[in-house]
Design an enzyme around this catalytic site. Structure first.
Site, PDB file in Angstrom:
ATOM      1  N   ARG A 167       3.060 -13.082 -27.852  1.00  0.00           N
ATOM      2  CA  ARG A 167       2.634 -13.566 -26.539  1.00  0.00           C
ATOM      3  C   ARG A 167       3.623 -13.021 -25.513  1.00  0.00           C
ATOM      4  O   ARG A 167       4.816 -12.863 -25.794  1.00  0.00           O
ATOM      5  CB  ARG A 167       2.622 -15.091 -26.493  1.00  0.00           C
ATOM      6  CG  ARG A 167       1.670 -15.741 -27.496  1.00  0.00           C
ATOM      7  CD  ARG A 167       1.791 -17.266 -27.446  1.00  0.00           C
ATOM      8  NE  ARG A 167       0.887 -17.897 -28.383  1.00  0.00           N
ATOM      9  CZ  ARG A 167       1.196 -18.211 -29.638  1.00  0.00           C
ATOM     10  NH1 ARG A 167       2.421 -17.941 -30.095  1.00  0.00           N
ATOM     11  NH2 ARG A 167       0.323 -18.794 -30.433  1.00  0.00           N
ATOM     12  N   LYS A 191       4.839 -21.276 -29.779  1.00  0.00           N
ATOM     13  CA  LYS A 191       4.359 -22.575 -29.317  1.00  0.00           C
ATOM     14  C   LYS A 191       4.830 -23.682 -30.258  1.00  0.00           C
ATOM     15  O   LYS A 191       4.920 -23.490 -31.467  1.00  0.00           O
ATOM     16  CB  LYS A 191       2.834 -22.579 -29.239  1.00  0.00           C
ATOM     17  CG  LYS A 191       2.277 -21.749 -28.087  1.00  0.00           C
ATOM     18  CD  LYS A 191       0.785 -21.924 -27.961  1.00  0.00           C
ATOM     19  CE  LYS A 191       0.239 -21.186 -26.741  1.00  0.00           C
ATOM     20  NZ  LYS A 191      -1.226 -21.382 -26.595  1.00  0.00           N
ATOM     21  N   HIS A 264      -1.966  -9.595 -22.488  1.00  0.00           N
ATOM     22  CA  HIS A 264      -2.816 -10.291 -23.466  1.00  0.00           C
ATOM     23  C   HIS A 264      -3.825  -9.341 -24.097  1.00  0.00           C
ATOM     24  O   HIS A 264      -4.188  -9.491 -25.269  1.00  0.00           O
ATOM     25  CB  HIS A 264      -3.533 -11.470 -22.807  1.00  0.00           C
ATOM     26  CG  HIS A 264      -3.887 -12.560 -23.783  1.00  0.00           C
ATOM     27  ND1 HIS A 264      -2.934 -13.264 -24.478  1.00  0.00           N
ATOM     28  CD2 HIS A 264      -5.087 -13.035 -24.191  1.00  0.00           C
ATOM     29  CE1 HIS A 264      -3.529 -14.147 -25.275  1.00  0.00           C
ATOM     30  NE2 HIS A 264      -4.831 -14.022 -25.129  1.00  0.00           N
ATOM     31  N   ARG A 267      -2.118  -7.714 -26.881  1.00  0.00           N
ATOM     32  CA  ARG A 267      -2.039  -8.635 -28.025  1.00  0.00           C
ATOM     33  C   ARG A 267      -3.363  -8.604 -28.800  1.00  0.00           C
ATOM     34  O   ARG A 267      -3.378  -8.569 -30.033  1.00  0.00           O
ATOM     35  CB  ARG A 267      -1.722 -10.040 -27.523  1.00  0.00           C
ATOM     36  CG  ARG A 267      -1.691 -11.145 -28.586  1.00  0.00           C
ATOM     37  CD  ARG A 267      -1.115 -12.401 -27.939  1.00  0.00           C
ATOM     38  NE  ARG A 267      -1.499 -13.626 -28.601  1.00  0.00           N
ATOM     39  CZ  ARG A 267      -0.832 -14.177 -29.605  1.00  0.00           C
ATOM     40  NH1 ARG A 267       0.239 -13.577 -30.095  1.00  0.00           N
ATOM     41  NH2 ARG A 267      -1.218 -15.324 -30.138  1.00  0.00           N
ATOM     42  N   HIS A 290      -0.782 -18.215 -34.688  1.00  0.00           N
ATOM     43  CA  HIS A 290      -1.860 -19.197 -34.509  1.00  0.00           C
ATOM     44  C   HIS A 290      -1.697 -20.319 -35.526  1.00  0.00           C
ATOM     45  O   HIS A 290      -1.593 -20.061 -36.729  1.00  0.00           O
ATOM     46  CB  HIS A 290      -3.235 -18.537 -34.708  1.00  0.00           C
ATOM     47  CG  HIS A 290      -3.636 -17.654 -33.581  1.00  0.00           C
ATOM     48  ND1 HIS A 290      -4.639 -16.711 -33.679  1.00  0.00           N
ATOM     49  CD2 HIS A 290      -3.177 -17.565 -32.299  1.00  0.00           C
ATOM     50  CE1 HIS A 290      -4.774 -16.082 -32.530  1.00  0.00           C
ATOM     51  NE2 HIS A 290      -3.897 -16.579 -31.683  1.00  0.00           N
ATOM     52  N   TYR A 299     -11.656 -12.737 -33.682  1.00  0.00           N
ATOM     53  CA  TYR A 299     -11.658 -11.319 -34.052  1.00  0.00           C
ATOM     54  C   TYR A 299     -12.620 -11.002 -35.189  1.00  0.00           C
ATOM     55  O   TYR A 299     -12.610  -9.882 -35.707  1.00  0.00           O
ATOM     56  CB  TYR A 299     -10.241 -10.884 -34.452  1.00  0.00           C
ATOM     57  CG  TYR A 299      -9.214 -11.097 -33.375  1.00  0.00           C
ATOM     58  CD1 TYR A 299      -9.172 -10.279 -32.251  1.00  0.00           C
ATOM     59  CD2 TYR A 299      -8.296 -12.141 -33.458  1.00  0.00           C
ATOM     60  CE1 TYR A 299      -8.242 -10.478 -31.250  1.00  0.00           C
ATOM     61  CE2 TYR A 299      -7.353 -12.349 -32.459  1.00  0.00           C
ATOM     62  CZ  TYR A 299      -7.328 -11.522 -31.361  1.00  0.00           C
ATOM     63  OH  TYR A 299      -6.412 -11.727 -30.366  1.00  0.00           O
TER      64      TYR A 299
END
Length: 320
Positions: A167, A191, A264, A267, A290, A299
């Site tokens: 990110r 995150k 992004h 990414r 994730h 994807y």
């Protein structure tokens, strides 16, 4: 007057619960300041809606949560934005239930607005290669040491981003200590304050090493910043917006429309190109950081294309 005072009392009580919820999200779940700001904005809007109905977090019922979603639709909110608001108020109600403030969760069975899963915007491998080549050329063509350092920083950022799929917030927050001599991978703090190991390509390692060497030539052996990719201005920290701006300028110089390029998008390109070349979806999930495989499944269109190609190439009845 009595109604106004009652609404004020409800608002104060609601804000007390909100502050407790945000404190929990920060302390126990490691939510970032940006995430906390988003939660505050979304839940304050929900609290205002309840207040207009003479309600608060403690008295809201299932019908009120559903009415709030209808209100968002009438106000023109996109399904994705409404779903984000619903997620925020759900977490708030779960918190109140867990804390014993409420004996139920009125949001638990509410269905969120139906969202179309967008196919990520992706550059082709050839387009990414052109971006990388243009960034590399800019380093060689720079006419001053400061211009060369700026170009080398952009090339290193670009190579690192495409090699790792980080990110942009993770990328600009890399510490200076990440550029050690035996650099083979980066430990990225993502995150929820979770760490993951991200391997780097040889090209990315060389770009980082060159950038660090040029920076030391200008700043001395002890660079003044704690960041690997600091700003050249007074702020000290390279912002996401500044990197995105530099990237769009690079895209224009490459002949790619600026609207198609962003951190992004790179990414997305990292993930899509890995899958196109045979990577496993679970591995891509880990590399992207994730928490849930469902997030990585945006994807799957890449996997479907690859499966169709495999069938067309190897199935005996698919051949003319």
């Amino acid at each position: 007057m009595i109604v106004a005072k009652a609404k004020t009392r409800r608002t104060l009580a609601g804000m007390h619960h909100l502050e407790a919820f945000l404190e929990m999200m920060s302390a126990e779940r490691g939510a970032s300041p940006h995430t906390l700001t988003s939660y505050r904005r979304d839940i304050e809007d929900y609290a205002e809606f309840l207040g207009d109905r003479g309600l608060d977090f403690e008295s809201a019922a299932l019908a009120d949560v559903r009415a709030y979603l209808v209100d968002l639709e009438l106000r023109g909110f996109a399904a994705s934005s409404a779903a984000r608001r619903l997620s925020a108020l759900r977490q708030m109600h779960r918190f109140l239930f867990a804390e014993g403030v409420r004996r139920d969760d009125p949001s638990g069975i509410v269905e969120g607005p139906k969202r179309k899963v967008p196919i990520p915007k992706v550059l082709s491998e050839a387009e990414v290669d052109r971006l990388l080549q243009t960034a590399e050329s800019a380093v060689a063509l720079a006419k001053t040491p400061s211009a060369q350092l700026r170009a080398a920083r952009l090339a290193a950022l670009l190579e690192t981003l495409y090699a790792s799929g980080m990110r942009v917030s993770e990328l600009v927050a890399l510490p200076a200590s990440a550029a050690r001599a035996d650099l083979r991978a980066l430990i990225v703090r993502g995150k929820g304050n979770k760490e993951r190991l991200v391997p780097l390509t040889e090209r990315a390692r060389e770009a980082i090493s060159r950038y660090v060497a040029l920076r030391r030539e200008l700043e001395g052996k002890a660079p003044s910043s704690q960041w690997l990719f600091p700003s050249f201005g007074e702020s000290g920290t390279l912002t996401r917006q500044a990197f995105a701006r530099d990237l769009k300028e690079l895209a224009v110089a490459t002949g790619i429309p600026a609207a198609r390029v962003s951190p992004h998008v790179l990414r997305h390109a990292f993930a899509s190109h890995l899958l196109q070349n045979g990577a496993d979806l679970r591995i891509v999930q880990q590399l992207l950081g994730h928490a849930d495989i469902s997030t990585t499944q945006i994807y799957t269109h890449v996997l479907e294309e690859r499966l169709r190609a495999l069938v067309a190439e190897h199935h005996p009845l698919a051949k003319p």
